[in-house]
Design a protein around this motif. Structure first.
Motif, PDB file in Angstrom:
ATOM      1  N   ALA A   3      -9.301   5.081   6.214  1.00 16.68           N
ATOM      2  CA  ALA A   3      -8.400   4.784   5.108  1.00 16.68           C
ATOM      3  C   ALA A   3      -7.587   6.006   4.714  1.00 16.68           C
ATOM      4  N   LEU A   4      -8.160   7.196   4.823  1.00 19.65           N
ATOM      5  CA  LEU A   4      -7.401   8.404   4.502  1.00 19.65           C
ATOM      6  C   LEU A   4      -6.318   8.669   5.538  1.00 19.65           C
ATOM      7  N   HIS A   5      -6.545   8.278   6.784  1.00 19.90           N
ATOM      8  CA  HIS A   5      -5.477   8.369   7.771  1.00 19.90           C
ATOM      9  C   HIS A   5      -4.303   7.496   7.362  1.00 19.90           C
ATOM     10  N   GLN A   6      -4.593   6.379   6.731  1.00 21.94           N
ATOM     11  CA  GLN A   6      -3.522   5.506   6.249  1.00 21.94           C
ATOM     12  C   GLN A   6      -2.742   6.176   5.120  1.00 21.94           C
ATOM     13  N   VAL A   7      -3.436   6.962   4.278  1.00 27.72           N
ATOM     14  CA  VAL A   7      -2.752   7.722   3.241  1.00 27.72           C
ATOM     15  C   VAL A   7      -1.816   8.747   3.874  1.00 27.72           C
ATOM     16  N   VAL A   8      -2.299   9.438   4.903  1.00 25.41           N
ATOM     17  CA  VAL A   8      -1.465  10.424   5.588  1.00 25.41           C
ATOM     18  C   VAL A   8      -0.244   9.755   6.210  1.00 25.41           C
ATOM     19  N   ASP A   9      -0.441   8.581   6.795  1.00 25.44           N
ATOM     20  CA  ASP A   9       0.694   7.852   7.368  1.00 25.44           C
ATOM     21  C   ASP A   9       1.727   7.529   6.295  1.00 25.44           C
ATOM     22  N   ALA A  10       1.259   7.138   5.119  1.00 32.18           N
ATOM     23  CA  ALA A  10       2.178   6.848   4.020  1.00 32.18           C
ATOM     24  C   ALA A  10       2.917   8.103   3.573  1.00 32.18           C
TER      25      ALA A  10
END
Length: 311
Positions: A3-10
């Motif tokens: 989920a934190l990778h998704q934050v980085v993508d955002a």
């Protein structure tokens, strides 16, 4: 943590310069240039609120002191009614003083006519109030704001990137004698500040800011009524959506320091070139447009972080 990778993508889709997440003082996410001091814009005002804490606690600054008592005036003179505004009125951006501010214009452009609102009656985000609070701090304490920042916060919290020479007193003295104390701090140093506040003003074994001031300044002083998302404390925004006890500093272009009890601190910064900073504070057009990260975009990031920490 996926989920934190998704934050980085955002974050990669935004003009983000630095993004830092701390939980109970532990680094959860460190993205971008979190060690480079950046322009805080209006987030500086919340830092000034922190500096006020010790001076209020020891009686050096009285919240009920009026501008008249403090000898505060401005170009062209303040009205008798305006002189009755108190330090507390300025801390809640409710002074009723609509004298032009020295630096960049904001919502006060739409202020009522001078003398039509008594002190304490109307919340209106007002840079004159904020800039004058810097003057009041210096007159009452006998210390420059930047010196207090260095001695009262940077030193005890162990700021790693603090540069005294980067701090700037800016504005147009021909418009107002109360200039703006603009601050330049890194994301990781702001993270320490937020962590200290969530620890009731303590850092290691030292009470850096009185716990009573942390509680009072970050509690609702201005209930802004139905239909809004942010109430106001003493120079802190209070996001209703995150529940009571959360508090937020907001600066133009995408500068944020969010504190959510018991220990979540999120810092977002968007770098602003010095020539743009100078243009804004002199009331001239910016050399080049700057993409911003809006409060809505920031809150989406916050929600994604919270979801990741729960997963």
């Amino acid at each position: 943590m996926i989920a934190l990778h998704q934050v980085v993508d955002a974050l990669e889709a935004l003009p983000t310069t630095a993004f830092l997440v701390l939980d109970q003082g532990r680094t959860v996410l460190d993205h971008g240039t979190t060690t480079t001091p950046g322009f805080l814009a209006s987030a500086r005002k919340s830092v000034l609120s922190v500096l006020y804490g010790p001076a209020v606690a020891d009686g050096t600054i009285r919240l009920d002191a009026t501008l008249d008592e403090l000898g505060i005036d401005d170009i062209g003179g303040l009205l008798p009614q305006e002189r009755r505004a108190t330090v507390r009125d300025l801390l809640t951006s409710s002074s009723g003083v609509y004298h032009p501010a020295t630096a960049a214009a904001g919502p006060e452009d739409d202020a009522p006519a001078r003398g039509t609102q008594p002190p304490g009656a109307l919340f209106l985000y007002n840079n004159w109030d904020f800039n004058t609070l810097g003057t009041i701090f210096e007159r009452c304490t006998g210390r420059p704001v930047f010196a207090a920042l260095a001695e009262d916060l940077a030193a005890p919290l162990g700021f790693e990137d603090f540069d005294p020479a980067r701090q700037r007193l800016l504005g147009r003295p021909d418009v107002s004698e109360h200039l703006a104390h603009h601050l330049f701090l890194s994301a990781r140093d702001l993270g320490r500040l937020g962590t200290m506040l969530l620890q009731n003003g303590r850092w290691n074994d030292r009470q850096v800011v009185p716990a009573s001031w942390v509680a009072e300044s970050t509690s609702v002083q201005v209930d802004r009524g139905p239909g809004v998302q942010l109430d106001y404390g003493y120079l802190w925004w209070l996001p209703r959506i995150l529940g009571r006890g959360s508090f937020l500093a907001i600066g133009n272009f995408g500068q944020y320091l969010l504190c959510v009890p018991p220990g979540l601190v999120i810092v977002h910064q968007r770098a602003v070139p010095d020539d743009t900073v100078l243009a804004r504070t002199q009331g001239t057009p910016a050399p080049n447009p700057i993409d911003s990260v809006s409060p809505v975009q920031f809150m989406k990031l916050v929600r994604a972080v919270q979801a990741a920490l729960r997963s």
